[in-house]
Design a protein around this motif. Structure first.
Motif: not given
Lengths: 467, 510
Positions: A169-171, A175, A179, A186, B299, B362, B368, B379, B423-424, B427-428, B430-431, B435-437
């Protein structure tokens, strides 16, 4: 030793229950206390998967010994309102028992494999947590006695799939791929939900047995007019297309390989990708009633197989190539189901799941294997496997080559025709909305614009459109 | 029986307000928080007591406490509970306690705490009131503390904007109700009835057919503003994004609007309600879809949650409009099932804002790593609010779906797309947030983020646990309201309302 029906029923009920226990227990400990050590986590989840495997083996053997084709286990009502009751029931017949055995064996093996593979990975516990949830979802899905219960398993599988794709998840890329997969799942689930309600509406019950008849699979018959059967069949087809990554929705599958190898093998080699097919096999009597839905199934399957077989030839990494290889076979299975060869499709499914799972697990060492083979054959050119595309005329071949390289640009098409218009509409309404609120509060928006940007910059960002 | 209830309900309503009065005497901030926390906890205990007594009693609705009447207007000060309001009382007390316990320290000054408690008092009064005039008083009183709070905060210009929006909607949401009540009370005042606005007297008297449509329109307007159903929703996201912390309790508003419809509009004006059904259903479904699309395009996390709520209230309105047992109990259940986790979600978002200084997705990302528990709770709460299997809102959405689609399969698409898009969206969000960098240039700031504190964690966890436990065993809550639902959908005549009769499966065959 012969067990009574009730006892077998209870044993079969515990099959999805054990992994659920492991998930809840582990999840609560992780959330409230702290993440346990690798050994504890692995012991807990593997123990639960082992128990569930044991229960499913006992069920299968006792059903085999007694030559029993069908067993309905009624657990009880979950909730009810008015005339509607959500019944929890399990249906064990040839189809679901086969899938149950396959699912519990493969999950157990993958669990064992991952203990070593993910050793000292930061997300070790998270992986096993999601593995337990997936096992619950998948086993619920195959054992479900009603389409309502199947939907629950279906959602669990979808959610864990997305979370495991985003495991690293760090990249950013994993992610985003997670999605993407979730979005397509969905949207296609709309078909399944619609089918759930329509089944209640037209067939009067969501129980497979009551809706499709008591005869053992695949010989059931359903008394439904052609038009409703067609609508139901097409709804289920949409749901299956999303889960099994069929043609217009297939772009998420190669991206899903961003997850750790064991989860790719489990989800996209073995089980999750075949869940759509299982749904269609389960609803086979409905498809029998409706030529249109069957033809649509054949068409979708052929298109997918064609598309995937063109694309896998030009992939440069082994996991993408394998992903498209999976799609080729699953497309062919769709064709088989469309033509009514249900037993063949089931055999194909089991064989394909086992083989592909193995291939995906070995994928990380593919390069070394090729090198070893190369050294052994002392530089002699191996025979070429994929030659069928040479029958195309030269100009067409080049054109297809380019298209295949771009994977037929499905990603771009999705973005351009589905996501971007939606986001555009959303941003546009949002702007109108802000103007309206501004007007309400007696604000001339234009004259104070610069100031407002200064003051409230954080909350004024425009949507960038990137998912 | 009424001896047991008489003090209990009145104490329940008065307790938070007296707590607020006590707060004006306490100057030290830490003590003020402790006092508020104690009062909120005590109120919850009392509400649990009401539930226990109610369950041991049995019948559907009861007049339980009477304190005489206001002579000039003929308001009767009567309090009582029925199956719907007992759940609403629990919800309001629970969420107040959660907000007091887990809000960021810097946001919870004395004024905010006082406003929270006063709002709680008014809300409880509204749910207990058995007189329409009294309900109106509480309906307005519910928003006044927030208004005072906002006007105190509104020194800078952007907050000024909030104030004006809020004032507009306060007026627009209250005037129609006052007008409707005046229309309803006129015959009673003219004939000199003793209690012109008592609910049970009104039900007995009924409303003349020509007046029904007008009154229903006024009531609907008031409720739609309060529930933030689409054409009347603009205040909610603005307040969520800019308003002070205390107005977080306004989330209960959705529930209040729904309660007004269920308690007054539906039983009192059944013919007009049936006639307006298709229109309302259309408005509700369109609103749900509209809110879902808007939420997807946001956003800012706070605005995302706001629009998700707008979308949910559209679904609930559609469920009520459909008027069958599944859809009505689904709508009622969903209003609880969405309010609990979405309040928790809002709390986590506020905690995030207190740590990073922004809720702009943004500018966030990769949180996390530093705060895994915040991510996990975000979540779980989000999933619990939007109908993932195993949660209370899954049950609510399932019932809504069967109720609405079972009657009209054609309206399926917007409804199903709404749930899918919500739902989308979640999750979007959340991510992108967790998550991510980290976004370029923000990583230093994000390195310093602390995980949730124990008190925040405890609150979020208990809300979470409630949502999941309720999802696992939804039976008790559905049974509590079964009697009211069967009255509403017309299996029993409204005159049976308030009479004895076991509330349970035994009522269904009527």
């Amino acid at each position: 030793m012969l067990l009574s029906d009730v006892l077998v029923g209870w044993i079969a009920t515990t099959v999805p229950f054990w992994p659920l226990m492991a998930f809840v227990g582990l999840g609560v400990v992780m959330l409230v206390h702290r993440t346990p050590g690798e050994r504890t986590v692995a012991w807990c989840v593997q123990g639960a998967l082992g128990l569930s495997l044991l229960a499913s083996v006992v069920t299968i053997i006792s059903m085999l010994v007694r030559h029993q084709d069908m067993l309905v286990v009624d657990v009880g009502p979950w909730f009810s309102a008015g005339s509607y009751t959500f019944e929890v029931s399990f249906l064990l017949d040839r189809l679901s028992v086969t899938m149950m055995g396959l699912a519990s064996v493969i999950t157990q093996l993958i669990g064992r494999f991952s203990v070593n593979y993910l050793h000292r990975e930061p997300g070790f516990a998270r992986f096993f947590l999601l593995l337990a949830l997936f096992a619950t979802g998948m086993l619920l899905l195959v054992e479900a006695g009603s389409i309502d219960l199947l939907f629950i398993g279906w959602e669990m599988v979808g959610l864990t799939s997305a979370m495991l794709i985003a495991f690293f998840q760090e990249r950013t890329t994993p992610v985003r791929s997670g999605l993407k997969a979730f979005t397509i799942y969905r949207l296609c689930d709309v078909g399944l939900l619609l089918a759930v309600v329509l089944m209640h509406h037209w067939l009067g019950s969501a129980e497979w047995v009551e809706a499709l008849g008591m005869r053992p699979w695949p010989g059931q018959e359903v008394s439904l007019a052609v038009v409703p059967a067609t609508v139901l069949g097409l709804c289920l087809l949409l749901a299956a297309m999303g889960k099994s990554a069929q043609f217009p929705f297939s772009s998420w599958l190669p991206r899903a390989m961003e997850g750790p190898t064991p989860s790719s093998a489990l989800f996209y080699g073995a089980l999750s990708v075949h869940a759509g097919l299982y749904l269609l096999l389960r609803a086979a009597p409905l498809l029998d009633r409706s030529p249109v839905a069957s033809m649509a199934l054949v068409g979708v399957g052929l298109l997918t197989a064609l598309h995937a077989t063109l694309v896998w030839r030009v992939q440069t990494d082994v996991k993408s190539a394998l992903a498209y290889a999976v799609l080729t076979q699953v497309g062919l299975m769709f064709v088989e189901v469309g033509l009514g060869w249900y037993r063949l499709a089931l055999v194909h499914l089991v064989a394909h799941a086992s083989l592909r799972c193995l291939q995906l697990l070995r994928a990380p060492s593919a390069l070394r294997e090729v090198q070893a083979r190369h050294a052994a054959s002392q530089g002699a050119r191996p025979p070429r496997v994929a030659v069928a595309h040479h029958v195309l005329p030269g100009s067409l071949e080049r054109r297809f080559y380019r298209l295949a390289l771009e994977r037929f640009a499905l990603d771009v098409l999705h973005e351009q025709w589905a996501l971007r218009p939606l986001l555009w509409v959303g941003t546009w309404i949002d702007r109108a909305e802000r103007l309206w609120v501004g007007a309400l509060s007696g604000w001339a928006p234009r004259e104070v614009e610069p100031e407002s940007r200064l003051v409230s910059k954080p909350s004024r960002g425009e949507s960038t459109g990137a998912v | 029986m009424s001896v047991d209830f008489l003090p209990l309900l009145s104490v329940l309503v008065v307790l938070p307000a007296s707590g607020a009065a006590l707060l004006t005497r306490v100057h030290e901030p830490g003590r003020a928080r402790r006092v508020a926390l104690g009062v909120a906890a005590l109120t919850l205990v009392l509400a649990l007591g009401v539930l226990a007594l109610f369950q041991s009693g049995g019948p559907g609705a009861r007049e339980l406490a009477s304190w005489g009447r206001v002579p000039l207007l003929g308001l009767s000060l009567r309090l009582g509970v029925n199956g719907v309001s007992v759940v609403s009382i629990l919800l309001a007390t629970l969420l107040s306690l959660g907000l007091v316990a887990a809000g960021p320290r810097q946001a919870l000054d004395r004024a905010t705490l006082g406003a929270l408690l006063l709002t709680e008092s008014a809300t409880l009064g509204f749910f207990c009131a058995q007189d329409l005039g009294l309900m109106v008083v509480f309906w307005v009183a519910m928003l006044l503390p927030a208004k005072v709070l906002i006007s105190r905060h509104a020194r800078a210009r952007p907050e000024d904007r909030v104030l004006r929006t809020f004032r507009t909607y306060l007026l627009a949401g209250s005037l129609p109700l006052v007008a409707a009540v005046v229309l309803l009370g006129l015959p009673g005042w003219q004939s000199g009835a003793e209690v012109p606005l008592g609910l049970s007297e009104l039900f007995e008297r009924g409303v003349l057919a020509p007046q029904q449509t007008a009154i229903l329109a006024l009531l609907l307007l008031a409720a739609a503003f309060r529930m933030a159903v689409v054409p009347f929703h603009s205040w909610l996201p603005v307040l969520m994004a800019r308003g002070p912390f205390g107005v977080g309790l306004l989330l209960v508003n959705v529930h209040t609007g729904l309660y007004l419809l269920v308690r007054v509009a539906m039983p009192l004006l059944p013919e007009a309600w049936a006639a307006a059904g298709p229109l309302l259903e259309g408005v509700g479904l369109f609103g749900a879809f509209y809110g879902a699309v808007l939420a997807l395009a946001q956003v800012d996390l706070r605005r995302t949650v706001g629009f998700l709520l707008v979308s949910q209230s559209g679904l609930m309105l559609a469920g009520l409009a459909e008027r069958n047992a599944e859809s009505v109990s689904g709508a009622l259940l969903q209003s609880v099932a969405a309010a609990i986790p979405l309040t928790g979600l809002m709390m986590v978002v506020r905690a995030l804002e207190a740590r990073t200084g922004t809720t702009d997705m943004t500018r966030l990302g990769g949180l996390v790593r530093r705060s895994p528990r915040m991510a996990a709770l975000f979540f779980l709460l989000g999933g619990a609010g939007l109908g993932f299997p195993g949660t209370l809102s899954f049950v609510g959405e399932d019932l809504l779906l069967h109720g609405i689609l079972g009657a009209h399969p054609l309206v399926a698409l917007p409804l199903l797309l709404t749930t899918a898009i919500n739902g989308i969206t979640f999750l979007r969000a959340f991510m992108r947030t967790f998550l991510g960098a980290p976004v370029h240039g923000q990583s230093l700031m994000l390195e310093a983020v602390e995980d949730l504190l124990p008190r925040e964690r405890l609150t979020a966890l208990s809300l979470c646990a409630l949502a999941f436990l309720g999802g696992f065993l939804p039976g008790p809550m559905l049974r509590l309201r079964e009697h009211e639902v069967s009255v509403l959908v017309g299996h029993e005549s409204p005159s049976a309302h308030g009479d004895a009769g076991s509330h349970g499966a035994a009522d269904l065959p009527h």
